[in-house]
Design an enzyme around this catalytic site. Structure first.
Site, PDB file in Angstrom:
ATOM      1  CE  LYS A  35      -0.103  -0.288   4.997  1.00 28.77           C
ATOM      2  NZ  LYS A  35      -0.832  -0.751   6.177  1.00 28.77           N
ATOM      3  CE1 TYR A 256      13.742  31.292   4.608  1.00 29.03           C
ATOM      4  CE2 TYR A 256      13.959  28.939   4.144  1.00 29.03           C
ATOM      5  CZ  TYR A 256      13.714  30.237   3.709  1.00 29.03           C
ATOM      6  OH  TYR A 256      13.445  30.462   2.392  1.00 29.03           O
TER       7      TYR A 256
HETATM    8  C1  LIG Z   1      -0.048  -1.677   6.778  1.00 29.19           C
HETATM    9  C2  LIG Z   1      -0.640  -2.881   7.388  1.00 29.19           C
HETATM   10  C3  LIG Z   1       0.177  -3.965   7.752  1.00 29.19           C
HETATM   11  C4  LIG Z   1       1.680  -3.925   7.683  1.00 29.19           C
HETATM   12  O1  LIG Z   1       2.179  -3.334   8.858  1.00 29.19           O
HETATM   13  P1  LIG Z   1       3.749  -3.196   9.116  1.00 29.19           P
HETATM   14  O2  LIG Z   1       3.831  -2.655  10.481  1.00 29.19           O
HETATM   15  O3  LIG Z   1       4.257  -2.249   8.089  1.00 29.19           O
HETATM   16  O4  LIG Z   1       4.317  -4.549   8.980  1.00 29.19           O
HETATM   17  C5  LIG Z   1      -0.443  -5.108   8.210  1.00 29.19           C
HETATM   18  N1  LIG Z   1      -1.784  -5.174   8.319  1.00 29.19           N
HETATM   19  C6  LIG Z   1      -2.607  -4.143   8.006  1.00 29.19           C
HETATM   20  C7  LIG Z   1      -4.077  -4.275   8.170  1.00 29.19           C
HETATM   21  C8  LIG Z   1      -2.051  -2.966   7.540  1.00 29.19           C
HETATM   22  O5  LIG Z   1      -2.858  -1.947   7.236  1.00 29.19           O
END
Ligand SMILES: *Cc1c(COP(=O)(O)O)cnc(C)c1O
Length: 361
Positions: A35, A256
């Site tokens: 994702k 800055y």
């Molecule tokens: C993003 C996600 C993961 C992966 O989590 P990590 O901590 O990056 O391993 C697993 N399960 C769900 C439902 C997620 O949304």
């Protein structure tokens, strides 16, 4: 490319990390989480590299369609299911798997004008304490039986998500695990609980499937460690170069807000083409580590939109054009995240269009 800002992504590191997941959870199938543009690493190329996992996990149908359009046939799970009813025909067309976490989604499946024998493959999401998505224990039986009776639905299994698996001492994870088993009971279907932290720290929870994200990219989900501690290899190296070098007199300040002052007799400062306009965190404080030509230096002053400054006083030979690494193999992103009061997850997801992602073997 005029401005030399590059996120280099190593396919062999990604493959190594996937193999590490298999070593941690040898009996479990794997949903590789890609994702959010594969945590900033480039959705379709990462999906292709990891396509021999058992399934790919995405947040929405747009991400899933992009993967299919790249010709990847691996199963794809929409981790939040559908957002709108009109996504359902595409789900069947591309053979996506849905997480079902809410009554509206069940209603949409009920409404689906079903012809033919194709079925929606679904994971039923159970809330065991995260209190984000999923059916509560008192709703689960009903959600299950409604879905069970729908001809267009095939229940693949049951999922829950841990809220605190990155805390190895906390008792919540095992309580969630027990709650999950109580709620799901002996129903037929697969079980899936563990994210990266669960995979590394809670082997009891591995079950039929695991869902690694961060660890695939070579970073640690724990605040007190880095990927290397778990034999993971950072898949990304964020690179730029020195575009200016200047000597700063004692008492002079940089950037800055003039938040950093030179207390030495003189000081050599390098300007790096990298700023929050690329996704580098504005919050990175004075002293955030950076590699210049492989040597460790630290940031001075505030990060600006296109540039940041580093103290080059301890670097012997410096010149404009020297390579700079903001994080990567020899500079863990976890360390940079700590200096910026954030987490590696967020740093990976912040890139803007300006950062060219280059995939290497
Ligand atoms: C993003 C996600 C993961 C992966 O989590 P990590 O901590 O990056 O391993 C697993 N399960 C769900 C439902 C997620 O949304």
């Amino acid at each position: 490319m005029s401005r030399n800002v590059l996120a280099q992504v190593s396919q062999s590191a990604l493959r190594h990390n996937l193999q590490q997941v298999r070593t941690f959870a040898p009996k479990s199938k794997i949903i590789a989480m890609v994702k959010a543009n594969a945590y900033g690493h480039g959705l379709t190329k990462v999906a292709k590299t990891l396509s021999d996992c058992d399934a790919l996990g995405v947040a929405c149908i747009d991400e899933a369609v992009k993967i299919r359009q790249a010709g990847i046939l691996t199963d794809i799970v929409l981790m939040e299911g559908i957002f709108k009813e009109d996504e359902l025909p595409q789900v069947l067309e591309h053979n996506f798997t849905l997480v079902v976490h809410h009554w509206q989604q069940i209603q949409a499946l009920k409404n689906y004008p079903h012809q033919g024998g194709e079925k929606f493959k679904i994971w039923l999401k159970v809330n065991t304490g995260m209190n984000r998505l999923g059916f509560a224990s008192h709703e689960f039986d009903e959600a299950y039986s409604v879905l069970k009776d729908l001809h267009c639905v095939e229940i693949i299994g049951y999922m829950t998500h841990f809220a605190q698996a990155d805390d190895k001492q906390h008792t919540l994870t095992m309580r969630q695990y027990e709650r999950f088993n109580e709620i799901v009971g002996k129903r037929v279907g697969e079980r899936c609980l563990a994210n990266s932290a669960g995979i590394i720290a809670w082997p009891q929870t591995h079950a039929d499937w695991v869902r690694p994200g961060l660890m695939l990219y070579g970073a640690s989900p724990f605040a007190d460690s880095v990927g290397k501690d778990f034999n993971l290899i950072p898949a990304m190296s964020l690179q730029s170069e020195i575009i200016a070098i200047r000597d700063i007199a004692e008492g002079d300040k940089v950037g800055y807000g003039q938040t950093w002052e030179n207390h030495h007799k003189t000081c050599k400062v390098g300007i790096v083409a990298m700023g929050y306009g690329d996704g580098y965190p504005w919050h990175a404080r004075n002293g955030t580590p950076v590699l210049v030509n492989g040597q460790r230096v630290t940031t001075v002053g505030r990060v600006s939109m296109d540039m940041l400054a580093v103290d080059l006083s301890n670097v012997k030979h410096v010149e404009v054009g020297m390579p700079v690494t903001l994080w990567g193999k020899d500079l863990p992103i976890e360390e940079v995240a700590r200096h910026a009061l954030t987490i590696p997850y967020e740093l990976f997801c912040r890139f803007t269009e300006r950062v060219h992602v280059e995939v290497i073997s």
